[in-house]
Write an enzyme that holds these catalytic residues in place. Structure first.
Site, PDB file in Angstrom:
ATOM      1  N   SER A 117       0.810  -1.213   0.000  1.00 32.54           N
ATOM      2  CA  SER A 117       0.000   0.000   0.000  1.00 32.54           C
ATOM      3  C   SER A 117       0.848   1.270   0.000  1.00 32.54           C
ATOM      4  O   SER A 117       1.585   1.535  -0.940  1.00 32.54           O
ATOM      5  CB  SER A 117      -0.960  -0.040   1.199  1.00 32.54           C
ATOM      6  N   ASP A 131      -2.947   6.070  -3.404  1.00 35.51           N
ATOM      7  CA  ASP A 131      -1.803   5.447  -2.744  1.00 35.51           C
ATOM      8  C   ASP A 131      -1.291   4.307  -3.622  1.00 35.51           C
ATOM      9  O   ASP A 131      -1.781   4.094  -4.734  1.00 35.51           O
ATOM     10  CB  ASP A 131      -2.164   4.969  -1.338  1.00 35.51           C
ATOM     11  N   ASP A 176      -1.509   1.058  -3.830  1.00 35.43           N
ATOM     12  CA  ASP A 176      -2.385   0.021  -4.370  1.00 35.43           C
ATOM     13  C   ASP A 176      -3.764   0.558  -4.720  1.00 35.43           C
ATOM     14  O   ASP A 176      -4.663  -0.205  -5.064  1.00 35.43           O
ATOM     15  CB  ASP A 176      -2.498  -1.162  -3.404  1.00 35.43           C
TER      16      ASP A 176
END
Length: 458
Positions: free
Chosen positions: A105, A250, A252
């Site tokens: 992430s 972000d 992902d």
């Protein structure tokens, strides 16, 4: 009933430094075996979808996980580079038994992680993650389990384009409003959004300019993306009048933050406010209730109350927001960090691309700017301070820290909030303080953080 304590899974899957336990070539192979064994309990020939972000390590971790799955008679498919919510959607819509995402992430490129979705598109409950953990630890102790199969799965990159295309098509079909008049600056964080956002925005005829969309394996989230929303906001401010809004994802792309046309950052609290009002007006906000977290600003709660909307608070983590939504029947929930979950459609997790489209749809339908839609949101001064810790001891068990928190609460006397918690993905304690003045906010934040650092800091 409290779930058993998990050692590998945090609030967002397994996460750590790529190449170090639990993300070594050996352990990721065994994680695949453990997951395959778990799925085999209900299906003798399970099907699993794997997706990944743009980190240098994502390819080999995905390949090793796939090898572990194949060793347990699992049929593996890969969507290649795709957003986390893309895997969740495809797992459910294409009837996979599970979907797995290789991503850390918003973390630095040196980190990585493994997130697991069930075939329903939802993240696994804590108790299920615990049972998989037990299997992983058992395999680590058994030499025989380390033997790799002779049959090797296909490489996970580039993956099946038709799967990514199906996700893009589904997102585009969610939008019923003409967005062609909007001019948008999009920050892809050199992450997974680079694989879907350009095609999606073209499909929706959005006038988009893309930045930070050239991943090299090591630049994901680097001074860009939702971790640094000021980057896109600064570009918006400098390009006076050129854009109606900025969007930043972000690594992902399961969350999104925004900038208004003046270059002011717009966070998840503000998105919840404008989305809640829009959904209430359209009659798709059951019980006039939304779910936020303990980190959401008091200002959001007050603004929602003025519109007759109730706000419930869940623990930090989009899976816990979703659990509360499912329990209460709420169709909107999310986090200040930009994880927004829309349950008035088919979404089962936070989706940055869907959130961006929904924000633009509200703007286009209302004819209002982003700034106007959230103009009455008056936030309490809020500060979040992170302290790196050597261990995560319950704060109630540390007298120095407990005393500092209690003293700060007495000082606020109800006119503000304090949340002190550990990160679910890093060795950090987070201190959040809201107060009526910045002076008081800073003093209380530093006092609690100092106590934590003194007692638990590295």
């Amino acid at each position: 009933m409290t779930s058993p304590a998990r050692q590998l899974f945090g609030t967002d899957g397994i996460r750590g430094v790529a190449g170090e336990f639990p993300l070594t070539p050996e352990s990721t192979f065994l994680i695949g075996r453990a997951l395959g064994h778990d799925l085999g309990r209900t299906n003798p020939r399970p099907r699993v979808l794997i997706g990944q972000d743009t980190r240098e390590s994502s390819r080999w971790i995905a390949d090793r996980l796939a090898l572990g799955l194949v060793s347990r008679n699992v049929e593996v498919h890969s969507a290649g580079v795709i957003t986390t919510p893309g895997v969740a959607y495809l797992a459910r819509s294409r009837k996979f038994d599970a979907g797995v995402v290789i991503s850390a992430s918003h973390n630095p490129w040196t980190d990585n992680g493994i997130k697991v979705f069930s075939g329903t598109g939802f993240k696994l409950p804590d108790s299920h993650e615990f049972s998989i953990e037990q299997e992983i630890f058992a395999l680590l102790q058994t030499r025989e389990s380390h033997r790799e199969p002779d049959t090797k799965p296909a490489p996970t990159l580039p993956g099946e384009h038709r799967l990514r295309a199906a996700y893009i098509e589904w997102l585009a079909k969610n939008i019923q409003t003409d967005l062609s008049n909007l001019r948008v600056l999009v920050d892809c964080a050199h992450g997974a959004a680079t694989a879907e956002a350009p095609e999606l925005f073209r499909e929706c005829r959005i006038g988009a300019t893309f930045t930070h969309a050239s991943p090299d394996g090591k630049n994901i989230n680097e001074s860009c993306g939702a971790l640094h929303p000021e980057a896109v906001a600064k570009k918006i401010a400098e390009a006076t009048g050129a854009f109606d809004l900025g969007v930043t994802f972000d690594g992902d792309a399961d969350r999104a933050l925004f900038s208004d046309a003046t270059g002011r950052v717009v966070n998840g609290d503000a998105v919840l406010l404008l989305a809640a009002r829009d959904m209430q007006a359209r009659g798709v906000l059951p019980g006039a209730t939304i779910v936020a977290t303990t980190m959401s600003n008091m200002g959001l709660e007050i603004a929602l109350q003025r519109s007759g909307i109730r706000m419930l608070r869940a623990n930090v983590g989009d899976k816990y927001v979703l659990e509360e939504m499912m329990k209460t029947g709420a169709t909107l929930g999310g986090e200040q960090s930009g994880h927004i979950i829309f349950r008035d459609g088919e979404a089962t997790t936070g989706d940055g691309l869907l959130t961006a489209l929904r924000v633009m749809e509200v703007m286009a339908r209302s004819g209002k700017s982003l700034a106007d839609l959230i103009g009455d949101l008056k936030v309490f001064p809020q500060r979040i301070k992170n302290i790196r810790v050597r261990e995560k001891v319950p704060f109630d068990h540390v007298p120095e820290v407990k005393s500092a928190i209690e003293a700060a609460q007495r000082e606020l006397d109800g006119n503000g909030r304090i949340v002190v918690r550990y990160s679910g993905t890093e060795a950090l304690a987070r201190v959040m303080v809201e107060a009526e003045s910045e002076e008081k906010m800073n003093a209380l934040t530093d006092g609690i953080a100092g106590a934590i650092k003194s007692a638990l800091g590295v």
